[in-house]
Write an enzyme that holds these catalytic residues in place. Structure first.
Site, short mmCIF file in Angstrom:
data_model
loop_
_atom_site.label_atom_id
_atom_site.label_comp_id
_atom_site.label_asym_id
_atom_site.label_seq_id
_atom_site.Cartn_x
_atom_site.Cartn_y
_atom_site.Cartn_z
N VAL A 1 -19.90 -1.26 -0.27
CA VAL A 1 -19.51 -1.63 1.10
C VAL A 1 -19.14 -0.34 1.81
CG1 VAL A 1 -17.95 -3.02 2.51
CG2 VAL A 1 -18.52 -3.79 0.20
N THR B 1 -16.92 1.08 3.40
CA THR B 1 -15.52 1.42 3.71
C THR B 1 -15.37 2.93 3.59
OG1 THR B 1 -14.96 1.25 1.41
CG2 THR B 1 -14.72 -0.77 2.71
N ASP C 1 0.85 -1.20 0.00
CA ASP C 1 0.00 0.00 0.00
C ASP C 1 0.88 1.25 0.00
OD1 ASP C 1 -3.27 0.15 1.00
OD2 ASP C 1 -2.14 2.02 0.94
N TYR D 1 -14.96 6.57 -12.92
CA TYR D 1 -14.68 5.41 -12.05
C TYR D 1 -15.28 4.15 -12.68
CZ TYR D 1 -15.01 2.26 -8.05
OH TYR D 1 -14.92 1.16 -7.21
N1 LIG Z 1 -16.13 0.05 -1.05
C1 LIG Z 1 -16.93 -0.19 -2.07
O1 LIG Z 1 -18.14 0.04 -1.99
C2 LIG Z 1 -16.38 -0.78 -3.34
C3 LIG Z 1 -17.30 -1.28 -4.27
C4 LIG Z 1 -16.82 -1.82 -5.45
C5 LIG Z 1 -15.47 -1.89 -5.70
N2 LIG Z 1 -14.59 -1.40 -4.77
C6 LIG Z 1 -13.16 -1.49 -5.09
O2 LIG Z 1 -12.52 -2.23 -4.06
C7 LIG Z 1 -11.18 -1.77 -3.91
C8 LIG Z 1 -10.93 -1.40 -2.45
O3 LIG Z 1 -11.84 -0.39 -2.08
P1 LIG Z 1 -12.05 0.11 -0.58
O4 LIG Z 1 -13.48 0.37 -0.43
O5 LIG Z 1 -11.37 -0.79 0.35
O6 LIG Z 1 -11.29 1.52 -0.67
P2 LIG Z 1 -10.46 2.33 0.44
O7 LIG Z 1 -10.35 3.70 -0.10
O8 LIG Z 1 -11.03 2.12 1.79
O9 LIG Z 1 -9.02 1.61 0.42
C9 LIG Z 1 -8.21 1.67 -0.73
C10 LIG Z 1 -6.79 1.32 -0.35
O10 LIG Z 1 -6.00 1.41 -1.56
C11 LIG Z 1 -4.83 2.15 -1.28
N3 LIG Z 1 -4.36 2.81 -2.50
C12 LIG Z 1 -4.94 3.85 -3.15
N4 LIG Z 1 -4.17 4.20 -4.19
C13 LIG Z 1 -3.10 3.38 -4.21
C14 LIG Z 1 -1.97 3.26 -5.03
N5 LIG Z 1 -1.75 4.10 -6.06
N6 LIG Z 1 -1.08 2.28 -4.78
C15 LIG Z 1 -1.25 1.45 -3.72
N7 LIG Z 1 -2.31 1.52 -2.89
C16 LIG Z 1 -3.22 2.48 -3.14
C17 LIG Z 1 -5.24 3.14 -0.21
O11 LIG Z 1 -4.11 3.63 0.49
C18 LIG Z 1 -6.17 2.29 0.66
O12 LIG Z 1 -5.46 1.58 1.64
C19 LIG Z 1 -11.02 -0.61 -4.88
O13 LIG Z 1 -10.45 -1.07 -6.08
C20 LIG Z 1 -12.45 -0.17 -5.13
O14 LIG Z 1 -12.59 0.49 -6.35
C21 LIG Z 1 -15.01 -0.86 -3.59
#
Ligand SMILES: NC(=O)c1ccc[n+]([C@@H]2O[C@H](COP(=O)([O-])OP(=O)(O)OC[C@H]3O[C@@H](n4cnc5c(N)ncnc54)[C@H](O)[C@@H]3O)[C@@H](O)[C@H]2O)c1
Length: 264
Positions: free
Chosen positions: A193, A195, A39, A158
């Site tokens: 989710v 988050t 990360d 996105y």
């Molecule tokens: N939360 C949702 O509702 C949801 C739904 C569908 C898809 N997603 C996808 O799931 C994945 C995780 O989402 P989340 O909700 O945990 O998000 P989040 O923002 O809580 O966590 C994302 C993590 O990725 C890290 N990150 C960001 N840019 C980075 C980079 N350039 N290099 C390395 N690490 C990096 C951040 O530091 C963080 O720890 C993402 O790809 C997101 O698009 C999330």
């Protein structure tokens, strides 16, 4: 349950410092894998690795940086003793109406979500294929989104990047199969989710006036979801364990909705 057992497998999870990635790291470790948490947020990533127990590790990685990928994969293979599972989870979402798009925001999402996943595929496949530094084949799981399968307001770019993740998955799976890499490549489409990212989106769309409040936005998502609730971190993490494990040995080039039916 032996088909789900990941004992002896080495996994690299990007964006593993919080949210879905943290949950995926925990679930993979619980199934027996040794995990490298990668990360931008070094302190949080180290804390997650520590919470997993002895043998697990963390490393700094910006997924949009090719040299960073080379270093992180090499460190994983050296420190953990191989690489069998890669979860391309790191992602960013910057909310905005199409008419208000800022090119800088568009570039950031393309860099992290599309380039970051593409570089992960490149370096993961290179390491896992028979002539690679790890050389044992394996499983790559990309994290797309329900946003790639529906039209939700204020997340146009996105959504486009997550559709790109879907296509990257299919072509990488095809190349891996045709060229005998021994690596399965799949993606999941998580539903919403709560988050930091998910809760942030609900707030953003309320601020844009698309919903009366963040709670209303969440209510609208739940309303569109046959399972009748938001997703939970463990819902996504368990799907990743399935795709990482031998239980999914004949599954490649697939996109698995883990969205309670929202995108059907
Ligand atoms: N939360 C949702 O509702 C949801 C739904 C569908 C898809 N997603 C996808 O799931 C994945 C995780 O989402 P989340 O909700 O945990 O998000 P989040 O923002 O809580 O966590 C994302 C993590 O990725 C890290 N990150 C960001 N840019 C980075 C980079 N350039 N290099 C390395 N690490 C990096 C951040 O530091 C963080 O720890 C993402 O790809 C997101 O698009 C999330």
């Amino acid at each position: 349950m032996t088909q789900f057992d990941l004992t002896g497998r080495k996994a690299l999870v990007t964006g593993g410092a919080q949210g879905l990635g943290e949950g995926m790291a925990q679930a993979l470790a619980a199934a027996g894998a040794t995990v490298m948490v990668a990360d931008l947020q070094d302190d949080l990533a180290a804390k997650v690795a520590e919470s997993l127990g002895a043998g697990h590790a963390s490393t700094h990685l910006d997924v949009a940086d090719e040299a960073g990928w080379e270093a992180a994969v090499s460190e994983t293979v050296t420190q953990l003793g191989g690489l069998d599972i890669l979860v391309n989870n790191a992602g960013v979402e910057i909310t905005g109406l199409v008419t208000e798009l800022d090119p800088a925001d568009v570039r950031t999402m393309l860099e992290v979500n599309v380039l970051g996943t593409a570089l992960g595929l490149k370096h993961g496949l290179r390491a896992m294929r028979p002539d690679g530094a790890a050389g044992q084949g394996g499983s790559i799981i990309n994290i797309s989104s329900v946003a790639a399968t529906i039209a939700f307001p204020a997340i146009s770019v996105y959504s486009a990047t997550k559709s790109a993740v879907d296509r990257l998955t299919r072509v990488a799976a095809m190349e891996s199969g045709k060229l005998g890499y021994g690596v399965r490549v799949n993606c999941i489409y998580p539903g919403l989710v709560a988050t930091a990212m998910g809760a942030g989106l609900a707030n953003d769309v309320a601020e844009l006036g698309l919903f009366g409040s963040a709670e209303e936005a969440v209510g609208a998502v739940v309303e569109q979801t046959p399972a009748g609730r938001l997703g939970e971190v463990a819902d996504m993490a368990d799907a990743v364990v399935f795709l990482a494990s031998d239980a999914s040995r004949f599954v490649t080039g697939a996109g698995l909705p883990v969205d309670g039916g929202m995108g059907m």
